[in-house]
Design a protein around this motif. Structure first.
Motif, PDB file in Angstrom:
ATOM      1  N   GLY A 138      -2.279   9.912   3.334  1.00 25.10           N
ATOM      2  CA  GLY A 138      -2.520   8.836   2.370  1.00 25.10           C
ATOM      3  C   GLY A 138      -2.059   7.499   2.925  1.00 25.10           C
ATOM      4  O   GLY A 138      -2.738   6.473   2.795  1.00 25.10           O
ATOM      5  N   PHE A 139      -0.919   7.545   3.594  1.00 26.67           N
ATOM      6  CA  PHE A 139      -0.352   6.335   4.173  1.00 26.67           C
ATOM      7  C   PHE A 139      -1.263   5.794   5.275  1.00 26.67           C
ATOM      8  O   PHE A 139      -1.528   4.594   5.363  1.00 26.67           O
ATOM      9  CB  PHE A 139       1.035   6.664   4.725  1.00 26.67           C
ATOM     10  N   ALA A 140      -1.763   6.711   6.110  1.00 23.77           N
ATOM     11  CA  ALA A 140      -2.623   6.304   7.229  1.00 23.77           C
ATOM     12  C   ALA A 140      -3.889   5.621   6.723  1.00 23.77           C
ATOM     13  O   ALA A 140      -4.278   4.553   7.191  1.00 23.77           O
ATOM     14  CB  ALA A 140      -2.976   7.523   8.083  1.00 23.77           C
ATOM     15  N   ILE A 141      -4.529   6.248   5.708  1.00 23.95           N
ATOM     16  CA  ILE A 141      -5.763   5.675   5.166  1.00 23.95           C
ATOM     17  C   ILE A 141      -5.476   4.300   4.543  1.00 23.95           C
ATOM     18  O   ILE A 141      -6.213   3.332   4.764  1.00 23.95           O
ATOM     19  CB  ILE A 141      -6.364   6.621   4.100  1.00 23.95           C
ATOM     20  N   SER A 142      -4.385   4.212   3.787  1.00 18.38           N
ATOM     21  CA  SER A 142      -4.028   2.942   3.153  1.00 18.38           C
ATOM     22  C   SER A 142      -3.809   1.855   4.191  1.00 18.38           C
ATOM     23  O   SER A 142      -4.263   0.726   4.036  1.00 18.38           O
ATOM     24  CB  SER A 142      -2.740   3.073   2.343  1.00 18.38           C
ATOM     25  N   LEU A 143      -3.068   2.202   5.244  1.00 20.03           N
ATOM     26  CA  LEU A 143      -2.794   1.213   6.284  1.00 20.03           C
ATOM     27  C   LEU A 143      -4.091   0.779   6.956  1.00 20.03           C
ATOM     28  O   LEU A 143      -4.287  -0.402   7.243  1.00 20.03           O
ATOM     29  CB  LEU A 143      -1.850   1.791   7.343  1.00 20.03           C
ATOM     30  N   LEU A 198      -7.443  -3.887  -5.592  1.00 15.35           N
ATOM     31  CA  LEU A 198      -6.851  -2.987  -6.579  1.00 15.35           C
ATOM     32  C   LEU A 198      -7.104  -1.524  -6.228  1.00 15.35           C
ATOM     33  O   LEU A 198      -6.425  -0.639  -6.728  1.00 15.35           O
ATOM     34  CB  LEU A 198      -7.421  -3.290  -7.970  1.00 15.35           C
ATOM     35  N   TYR A 199      -8.104  -1.283  -5.361  1.00 17.21           N
ATOM     36  CA  TYR A 199      -8.407   0.110  -5.023  1.00 17.21           C
ATOM     37  C   TYR A 199      -7.577   0.637  -3.857  1.00 17.21           C
ATOM     38  O   TYR A 199      -7.647   1.812  -3.544  1.00 17.21           O
ATOM     39  CB  TYR A 199      -9.900   0.264  -4.701  1.00 17.21           C
ATOM     40  N   PHE A 200      -6.809  -0.224  -3.189  1.00 20.28           N
ATOM     41  CA  PHE A 200      -6.019   0.255  -2.055  1.00 20.28           C
ATOM     42  C   PHE A 200      -5.075   1.381  -2.493  1.00 20.28           C
ATOM     43  O   PHE A 200      -5.001   2.428  -1.867  1.00 20.28           O
ATOM     44  CB  PHE A 200      -5.207  -0.887  -1.421  1.00 20.28           C
ATOM     45  N   SER A 201      -4.330   1.132  -3.584  1.00 18.82           N
ATOM     46  CA  SER A 201      -3.403   2.150  -4.081  1.00 18.82           C
ATOM     47  C   SER A 201      -4.145   3.407  -4.501  1.00 18.82           C
ATOM     48  O   SER A 201      -3.679   4.515  -4.269  1.00 18.82           O
ATOM     49  CB  SER A 201      -2.650   1.627  -5.299  1.00 18.82           C
ATOM     50  N   THR A 202      -5.296   3.203  -5.169  1.00 17.68           N
ATOM     51  CA  THR A 202      -6.061   4.334  -5.686  1.00 17.68           C
ATOM     52  C   THR A 202      -6.461   5.271  -4.543  1.00 17.68           C
ATOM     53  O   THR A 202      -6.277   6.487  -4.627  1.00 17.68           O
ATOM     54  CB  THR A 202      -7.320   3.813  -6.391  1.00 17.68           C
ATOM     55  N   MET A 251       0.820  -1.213   0.000  1.00 21.53           N
ATOM     56  CA  MET A 251       0.000   0.000   0.000  1.00 21.53           C
ATOM     57  C   MET A 251       0.848   1.255   0.000  1.00 21.53           C
ATOM     58  O   MET A 251       0.329   2.350  -0.139  1.00 21.53           O
ATOM     59  CB  MET A 251      -0.892  -0.023   1.222  1.00 21.53           C
ATOM     60  N   VAL A 252       2.160   1.084   0.187  1.00 24.36           N
ATOM     61  CA  VAL A 252       3.051   2.240   0.140  1.00 24.36           C
ATOM     62  C   VAL A 252       3.014   2.853  -1.252  1.00 24.36           C
ATOM     63  O   VAL A 252       3.175   4.050  -1.431  1.00 24.36           O
ATOM     64  CB  VAL A 252       4.490   1.784   0.426  1.00 24.36           C
ATOM     65  N   GLY A 253       2.829   2.001  -2.253  1.00 28.77           N
ATOM     66  CA  GLY A 253       2.889   2.449  -3.641  1.00 28.77           C
ATOM     67  C   GLY A 253       1.937   3.593  -3.917  1.00 28.77           C
ATOM     68  O   GLY A 253       2.290   4.558  -4.590  1.00 28.77           O
ATOM     69  N   GLY A 254       0.716   3.507  -3.377  1.00 28.26           N
ATOM     70  CA  GLY A 254      -0.294   4.525  -3.644  1.00 28.26           C
ATOM     71  C   GLY A 254       0.124   5.918  -3.191  1.00 28.26           C
ATOM     72  O   GLY A 254       0.231   6.842  -3.996  1.00 28.26           O
ATOM     73  N   PRO A 255       0.395   6.071  -1.879  1.00 21.32           N
ATOM     74  CA  PRO A 255       0.800   7.393  -1.389  1.00 21.32           C
ATOM     75  C   PRO A 255       2.062   7.915  -2.071  1.00 21.32           C
ATOM     76  O   PRO A 255       2.153   9.108  -2.359  1.00 21.32           O
ATOM     77  CB  PRO A 255       1.046   7.157   0.097  1.00 21.32           C
ATOM     78  N   LEU A 256       3.030   7.040  -2.362  1.00 18.96           N
ATOM     79  CA  LEU A 256       4.252   7.515  -3.031  1.00 18.96           C
ATOM     80  C   LEU A 256       3.942   8.038  -4.425  1.00 18.96           C
ATOM     81  O   LEU A 256       4.470   9.061  -4.851  1.00 18.96           O
ATOM     82  CB  LEU A 256       5.290   6.394  -3.130  1.00 18.96           C
ATOM     83  N   LEU A 257       3.059   7.329  -5.138  1.00 23.10           N
ATOM     84  CA  LEU A 257       2.653   7.790  -6.462  1.00 23.10           C
ATOM     85  C   LEU A 257       2.014   9.166  -6.330  1.00 23.10           C
ATOM     86  O   LEU A 257       2.279  10.076  -7.128  1.00 23.10           O
ATOM     87  CB  LEU A 257       1.663   6.798  -7.082  1.00 23.10           C
ATOM     88  N   GLY A 258       1.177   9.334  -5.304  1.00 26.04           N
ATOM     89  CA  GLY A 258       0.530  10.622  -5.069  1.00 26.04           C
ATOM     90  C   GLY A 258       1.559  11.723  -4.832  1.00 26.04           C
ATOM     91  O   GLY A 258       1.418  12.841  -5.323  1.00 26.04           O
TER      92      GLY A 258
END
Length: 614
Positions: free
Chosen positions: A449-454, A521-525, A419-426
């Motif tokens: 973003g990281f908090a929500i993903s986690l 697939l929506y975790f990163s999004t 899930m790190v990928g999403g916030p980093l992309l952001g």
């Protein structure tokens, strides 16, 4: 259907084929250790001297994208959930477009080695450190699983020696990464893609022969409900629909193609920006080819086992063992071919691990060592890069050993770090697309973003979605002549994550069936969108509009228009080499023969960096 004891074991020839694959990989490494005078500078070692051409880089990108998880997992995925997986073809197209048109121009223009260098140039050095640390943790976790999981699946079906294979692949991989640097990584990947396609093709061709024509495979798949290409259900909780794959998949994979060091490092190593873009577009064709192969294998699996599913009939203990089982079943009369398939699965592992090792070495040298030890010479840095490759190779083998003991735990850790990928992309999107984003906004955005993903990720680990959300298709054991056939639909997790299943069903909170059941697939999004939204808001509140951001850190319309310039070779490619050194290095880049065909256009001193203008 025969029982597994008579299904065939590995012969000497299979081991010979496998050993040959490892040997050729090692030889390529030795060749690049000495070719062209060896690895003189850290740039030679980590970036192939920025002289790579498009085709090998494209094949290399395809190879490392395809780990053994693709070779073993995707066919099983198609077998159980149907061919909707092939919608990823659309996703890959969007991902490559985003990477080539948004991220590549900026990274290439800045001439950076580590993508996280960009974060310091654009924001501040603390964000660079955040990015680096997250990347290192994520990649080492991932590599451990990637080495161990396929070795386990192959071992349980074929009796292929488990630790022999893990250690052999780990050692060979470390060997050619340490000796040959990026060039060796790229060229071994080219060889390994060949092996992977050969392995897939042998299975598909033999399956078509066994089933007397491809028509029968397609027909069986159609009547078994496996050709479910179009499912436009907008529900974000359903695991795979057209929308989750196209929207969610695009965010997930852009995080890997657009900003992940292991991929970016290779296309920045191309000699011109045109070659870099071309490599991504050629790689797209490779991705499609691999996807078609994997989906065909999955349909062949279904067609052959539609009467008797080996997984439900307890012939194999996990879905990712279906592929090796099929191989031993239909190729047992062809000595060496099962070995070719195993070699192709391990090629997937090798190519993924080697790019991870090289990327980890690059990030460590560029982000953690170079800024703090300014006085090191290039020669010393190239030795340090080699040492780092060796070190991370050891770490990866150690992680594989850890995966064997703490499988479920590591798998969980990986999905959480995935899930790190999403916030980093952001974070990168903020930097490249919003001129007013500032360090404070970017940091708050990343953290939120990281908090929500986690939150959603850990929730989904503790309360896995119910089978109704994932919709596995029916499997039958009617045609088996095995006494103990129990018809059950097992949860869709891989056996490594089954330890969560002990959580009692009736304690599921309200959140579990809507928020935590979000398609994976929506975790990163979610991570990306939260990061960008928060980043924009906070930047505007903390005076982001007042700051002056250098145009070269942003995506400009010239970047886009330069695609349409009439002559590709004549475009004045500005590669600004950023040297964070107090003194000038006038020779860098100009003595590289790869650049000699480009016109030197010096437009006065205003945009020189350290007196360089290539």
């Amino acid at each position: 259907m025969t029982s597994s004891s008579s299904i065939g074991r590995f012969s000497v020839w299979d081991y010979v084929v496998f050993a040959a694959m490892l040997l050729v990989s090692a030889i390529i490494g030795i060749y690049y250790a000495f070719a062209g005078g060896g690895q003189k500078t850290s740039k030679d070692f980590l970036m192939g001297g920025r002289s790579m051409t498009a085709l090998p880089v494209a094949l290399s990108l395809t190879a490392s994208f395809m780990s053994a998880v693709t070779v073993l997992g995707t066919p099983a995925e198609v077998y159980r959930f149907g061919a909707i997986f092939s919608i990823f073809a659309i996703t890959y197209t969007l991902v490559v477009l985003c990477s080539a048109e948004i991220f590549l121009p900026v990274f290439y223009r800045l001439g950076i080695t580590s993508t996280y260098e960009y974060l310091e140039l654009r924001f501040n050095k603390y964000l660079r450190l955040c990015g680096t640390v997250l990347f290192v943790i994520q990649t080492t976790l991932y590599t451990g699983i990637v080495i161990y999981a396929p070795a386990l699946a192959l071992n349980q079906v074929t009796g292929f020696d488990l630790w022999g294979a893990v250690v052999a692949t780990g050692v060979v991989c470390t060997f050619y990464c340490t000796l040959g640097g990026l060039k060796a990584v790229v060229w071994t990947d080219v060889f390994q893609v060949g092996i992977m396609v050969a392995g897939f093709s042998s299975v598909i061709i033999r399956a078509v022969v066994v089933q007397e024509g491809i028509g029968r495979i397609v027909n069986d798949s159609y009547y078994g409900g496996r050709l479910n290409f179009w499912d436009f259900n907008p529900n974000p909780l359903q695991r795979h629909t057209f929308w989750t794959i196209v929207i969610g998949g695009t965010f997930t994979w852009t995080g890997i193609y657009g900003v992940n060091q292991s991929q970016v490092q290779r296309y920045i190593a191309c000699k011109t920006r045109f070659h870099a873009k071309l490599s991504l577009y050629i790689n797209l064709v490779g991705l499609w080819a691999i996807l078609v192969c994997a989906v065909l294998c999955g349909l062949a699996l279904y067609s052959i086992y539609k009467e008797c599913d080996p997984w439900t009939a307890k012939q194999v203990s996990a879905p990712d063992q279906l592929m090796p089982y099929l191989v031993l079943d239909i190729l047992r009369d062809f000595p060496g071919l099962p070995g070719l398939f195993v070699a192709s699965a391990y090629s997937g592992t090798l190519s993924t691990v080697s790019s991870s090792i090289n990327a980890l070495a690059a990030v460590t040298v560029e982000d953690l060592i170079r800024p703090h030890f300014r006085s090191l010479s290039e020669k010393k840095l190239s030795w340090i890069s080699m040492g780092m490759s060796l070190f991370y190779g050891g770490v990866c083998i150690a992680m594989a050993a850890l995966a064997s003991i703490l499988g479920a735990l590591l798998q969980a850790a990986l999905s959480i770090f995935g899930m790190v990928g999403g916030p980093l992309l952001g974070l990168f999107a903020l930097g490249i697309l919003c001129s007013f984003a500032n360090g404070v906004g970017a940091f708050v955005g990343l953290v939120s973003g990281f908090a929500i993903s986690l939150w959603v990720g850990i929730g989904a680990q503790i309360y896995p979605p119910l089978p109704g959300r994932t919709i596995p298709l029916s499997l039958s054991t009617a045609g088996c002549n095995i006494s103990s056939s129990s018809n059950f639909t097992s949860p869709t997790e891989n056996p490594l994550t089954l330890f969560h299943m002990q959580v009692k069903e009736y304690t599921r909170p309200v959140l579990a069936d809507n928020w935590y059941s979000l398609s994976y697939l929506y975790f990163s999004t979610v991570g990306t969108l939260v990061t960008v939204a928060m980043g924009v808001v906070i930047s505007l509140l903390t005076g982001g509009l007042k700051q002056k951001t250098d145009r070269k850190f942003l995506l400009t319309k010239e970047d886009f228009l330069s695609n349409f310039s009439w002559s590709k070779s004549e475009t004045p490619e500005k590669v600004e080499v950023l040297n964070w050194k107090p003194f000038t290095l006038p020779s860098e880049g100009t003595d590289n023969p790869a650049f000699s065909h480009m016109e030197m256009k010096v437009s006065g001193n205003k945009d020189k960096v350290n007196g360089l203008h290539i």
